[in-house]
Write a protein that holds these residues in place. Structure first.
Motif, short mmCIF file in Angstrom:
data_model
loop_
_atom_site.label_atom_id
_atom_site.label_comp_id
_atom_site.label_asym_id
_atom_site.label_seq_id
_atom_site.Cartn_x
_atom_site.Cartn_y
_atom_site.Cartn_z
N SER A 30 0.82 -1.22 0.00
CA SER A 30 0.00 0.00 0.00
C SER A 30 0.85 1.27 0.00
O SER A 30 0.51 2.26 0.65
CB SER A 30 -0.93 0.04 1.22
N ILE A 31 1.97 1.23 -0.70
CA ILE A 31 2.83 2.40 -0.73
C ILE A 31 2.37 3.35 -1.83
O ILE A 31 2.19 2.95 -2.97
CB ILE A 31 4.31 2.02 -0.97
N ASP A 32 2.23 4.60 -1.43
CA ASP A 32 1.83 5.62 -2.39
C ASP A 32 3.10 6.32 -2.87
O ASP A 32 3.41 7.43 -2.48
CB ASP A 32 0.89 6.61 -1.67
N GLY A 33 3.85 5.65 -3.70
CA GLY A 33 5.11 6.22 -4.18
C GLY A 33 5.62 5.35 -5.31
O GLY A 33 5.02 4.33 -5.62
N GLN A 34 6.73 5.74 -5.91
CA GLN A 34 7.20 5.04 -7.09
C GLN A 34 8.31 4.02 -6.77
O GLN A 34 9.30 4.37 -6.14
CB GLN A 34 7.75 6.06 -8.10
N PHE A 35 8.10 2.79 -7.19
CA PHE A 35 9.16 1.78 -7.12
C PHE A 35 9.94 1.81 -8.43
O PHE A 35 9.35 1.97 -9.51
CB PHE A 35 8.55 0.38 -6.98
N ASP A 36 11.26 1.64 -8.34
CA ASP A 36 12.12 1.56 -9.53
C ASP A 36 12.69 0.16 -9.64
O ASP A 36 13.04 -0.45 -8.62
CB ASP A 36 13.31 2.52 -9.40
N PHE A 37 12.83 -0.31 -10.87
CA PHE A 37 13.48 -1.60 -11.09
C PHE A 37 14.82 -1.38 -11.78
O PHE A 37 14.90 -0.66 -12.77
CB PHE A 37 12.63 -2.54 -11.94
N GLN A 38 15.85 -2.03 -11.26
CA GLN A 38 17.17 -2.01 -11.89
C GLN A 38 17.72 -3.42 -11.88
O GLN A 38 17.55 -4.14 -10.88
CB GLN A 38 18.15 -1.17 -11.06
N SER A 39 18.41 -3.82 -12.96
CA SER A 39 19.07 -5.12 -12.88
C SER A 39 20.37 -4.92 -12.10
O SER A 39 20.93 -3.83 -12.09
CB SER A 39 19.32 -5.68 -14.28
N HIS A 40 20.84 -5.98 -11.44
CA HIS A 40 22.03 -5.84 -10.58
C HIS A 40 23.25 -5.44 -11.40
O HIS A 40 24.08 -4.69 -10.94
CB HIS A 40 22.32 -7.15 -9.84
N HIS A 41 23.34 -5.96 -12.64
CA HIS A 41 24.59 -5.69 -13.37
C HIS A 41 24.63 -4.29 -13.98
O HIS A 41 25.70 -3.82 -14.35
CB HIS A 41 24.92 -6.78 -14.40
N ASP A 42 23.49 -3.60 -14.09
CA ASP A 42 23.64 -2.18 -14.45
C ASP A 42 22.98 -1.28 -13.41
O ASP A 42 22.24 -0.36 -13.72
CB ASP A 42 23.18 -1.86 -15.88
N SER A 43 23.36 -1.55 -12.14
CA SER A 43 22.74 -0.81 -11.04
C SER A 43 23.18 0.65 -11.01
O SER A 43 22.59 1.46 -10.32
CB SER A 43 23.06 -1.47 -9.70
N LYS A 44 24.24 0.98 -11.76
CA LYS A 44 24.65 2.39 -11.77
C LYS A 44 23.78 3.21 -12.74
O LYS A 44 23.74 4.42 -12.68
CB LYS A 44 26.13 2.52 -12.18
N GLY A 45 23.11 2.51 -13.66
CA GLY A 45 22.24 3.23 -14.59
C GLY A 45 20.95 3.65 -13.90
O GLY A 45 20.73 3.36 -12.72
N GLY A 46 20.07 4.31 -14.61
CA GLY A 46 18.80 4.73 -14.01
C GLY A 46 17.84 3.55 -13.95
O GLY A 46 18.19 2.42 -14.27
N ALA A 47 16.62 3.83 -13.52
CA ALA A 47 15.63 2.76 -13.41
C ALA A 47 15.29 2.23 -14.81
O ALA A 47 15.15 3.00 -15.75
CB ALA A 47 14.38 3.31 -12.74
N LYS A 48 15.18 0.91 -14.89
CA LYS A 48 14.82 0.29 -16.17
C LYS A 48 13.30 0.41 -16.36
O LYS A 48 12.82 0.71 -17.43
CB LYS A 48 15.28 -1.16 -16.11
N TRP A 49 12.60 0.13 -15.26
CA TRP A 49 11.13 0.26 -15.26
C TRP A 49 10.68 0.88 -13.94
O TRP A 49 11.38 0.80 -12.95
CB TRP A 49 10.48 -1.13 -15.41
N THR A 50 9.49 1.45 -13.95
CA THR A 50 8.95 2.00 -12.70
C THR A 50 7.49 1.55 -12.57
O THR A 50 6.84 1.19 -13.55
CB THR A 50 8.96 3.55 -12.70
N VAL A 51 7.03 1.59 -11.35
CA VAL A 51 5.62 1.21 -11.13
C VAL A 51 5.04 2.06 -10.02
O VAL A 51 5.76 2.52 -9.14
CB VAL A 51 5.51 -0.30 -10.82
#
Ligand code: MGP
Length: 206
Positions: A185-206
């Motif tokens: 029930s979080i009212d905020g944005q989750f970001d997805f990053q793969s471990h091997h490009d964790s320095k990059g930005g979010a790959k997907w958000t929800v």
């Protein structure tokens, strides 16, 4: 009906498929098995750790495989909000180390969200609790994708993360992110990053 210690007790009617208190009506100590065993880890590597030394601070605390043992652990350890800065709790399926290098994690990634410290402490603790319950209660459609969850205590925020086994199938990963968001029930944005490009930005958000 089944006989137990001279008492006649009702069963579920399905040949003990489910464990209930009626399996032990004297001690009432029946336990409800989880689908997986889960291991709780803790670390507080401190500021000077790096990728080579980080693992040394990782401590395996306990493994449980029933609902009752989960609550036994949860009720007897420090709440996430009381941990010192830089600490992490990791709850992972038994057999998976909470490291990028583990075979189950190395192609995976994580959904994460940072929660500012100005959220109430109870709220943070509940979010972490609901995150763990979603995992051990198998709330996710692609349950096999779930490796574990982490709560990180940092100076200005708490971070909740869910680690996945893979990081390429958008539909599968998005489904997990959406379920995580609704279960907590979080009212905020989750970001997805793969471990091997964790320095990059979010790959997907929800
Ligand atoms: P972190 O705690 O995941 O990131 O990793 P955070 O909180 O953003 O901290 P920051 O200092 O990066 O801003 C912190 C550090 O711990 C990483 O940079 C690594 O040095 C080490 N580390 C963390 N993890 C999860 C791993 C891991 O799985 N494997 C290895 N080798 N090191 C890790």
């Amino acid at each position: 009906m089944a006989q137990n210690n001279n008492l006649t007790v009702p069963t579920t009617g399905s040949d003990d498929k489910y464990v209930t208190v009626f399996n032990d009506p004297v001690n009432f100590n029946a336990k409800h098995p989880l689908h997986h065993s889960w291991t709780l880890w803790f670390d507080n590597p401190g500021k000077r750790s790096n990728e080579n030394t980080w693992e040394q601070s990782l401590k395996e605390l306990i493994t449980f495989d029933t609902v009752e043992d989960f609550w036994g652990v949860y009720n007897n350890i420090m709440k996430a909000c009381d941990l010192s800065i830089n600490s992490n709790y990791h709850l992972f399926k038994h057999g998976i180390k909470p490291m990028w290098e583990d075979p189950a994690n190395k192609h995976g990634g994580k959904w994460s969200i940072q929660l500012p410290r100005n959220k109430t402490i109870t709220e943070i603790d509940n979010i972490w609790l609901y995150t763990m319950l979603a995992c051990i209660g198998e709330a996710f459609e692609h349950e096999n994708e779930v490796c574990g969850v982490v709560v990180s205590v940092r100076k200005g925020f708490f971070r909740i993360a869910l680690w996945t086994r893979s990081s390429d199938n958008r539909d599968v990963i998005m489904g997990i992110g959406r379920t995580l968001k609704s279960q907590t029930s979080i009212d905020g944005q989750f970001d997805f990053q793969s471990h091997h490009d964790s320095k990059g930005g979010a790959k997907w958000t929800v």
